[in-house]
Write a protein that holds these residues in place. Structure first.
Motif: not given
Lengths: 111, 114
Positions: A98, B33-37, B43-45, B48, B89
């Motif tokens: 992570k 992983y999937w993030y949003r911005q 970037l925030r996770l 995952y 995303y």
């Protein structure tokens, strides 16, 4: 306190100058450190990774890591207008993959 | 190699609608992983998957679910979209672990919730 902190900028430098981007992190257990570049409307791309204290050079880019002071920096020599982008610092905590990202620093290189 | 692909590229939803964002990688990576911005937030996770068959929450999982369909594919579902989920995303993948190297990102999905 955010886990990874960057000055959001914008940082403006003239073409040919050295751009210095800084990042601090809070978790002393952090193992790996990365700099990503993100052009407007595009996805992040890795430009540097660093794992041990000291400097790591790759072309015009130098990453510097100081674990005792918990900061990592990126120097861009001979800055070009094409370097204008947002630079994201990311830290890998512990034993997982992570990444924790800073909010990014916007760099503007003026011709 | 296509790397990491995401569909759709753009989407507009109304509040309460549901949708699934698709992600696939062809690099034989273990972790996805999937993030949003959001502006000024980096970037925030969201979620995952360290390996096929496992998923874990990240920093901002509320309102989302994920499925690691197989080693290649990792989907993100919004069951009841809210305006606060308006964001870009990104899906990413790497080999995983403490000394994981490059995370490769997809092109992103720009989602607007009205």
């Amino acid at each position: 306190q955010k886990e990874v902190e960057q000055n959001s900028g914008p940082l403006s430098v003239p073409e040919g100058a050295i751009a210095s981007l800084n990042c601090t992190y809070s978790d002393r257990g952090s193992q790996s450190f990365f700099w990503y570049r993100q052009y407007s409307g595009k996805s992040p791309e890795l430009i540097m990774s660093i794992y041990s204290n000291g400097d790591k050079e790759d072309g015009r880019f130098t990453a510097q890591l100081n674990k005792a002071s918990q900061y990592v920096s990126l120097l861009i020599r001979d800055s070009q207008p094409s370097d204008s982008a947002t630079y994201l610092c990311a830290v890998n905590k512990g034993n997982t993959g992570k990444l924790i990202f800073g909010q990014g620093t916007t760099l503007q290189v003026k011709p | 190699n296509a790397g990491v692909t995401q569909t759709p590229k753009f989407q507009v939803l109304k509040t309460g609608q549901s949708m699934t964002l698709q992600c696939a990688q062809d690099m034989n990576h273990n972790s996805m992983y999937w993030y949003r911005q959001d502006p000024g937030m980096g970037l925030r996770l969201i979620y995952y998957s360290a390996s096929e068959g496992t998923t874990d929450k990240g920093e901002v999982p509320n309102g989302y679910n994920v499925s690691r369909l197989n080693k290649r594919e990792f989907s993100l579902r919004l069951e009841s979209a809210a305006p606060s989920q308006t964001s870009v995303y990104f899906c990413a993948s790497d080999n995983g672990g403490a000394n994981s190297d490059t995370q490769y990102f997809g092109p992103g999905t720009r989602l607007t919730v009205l």
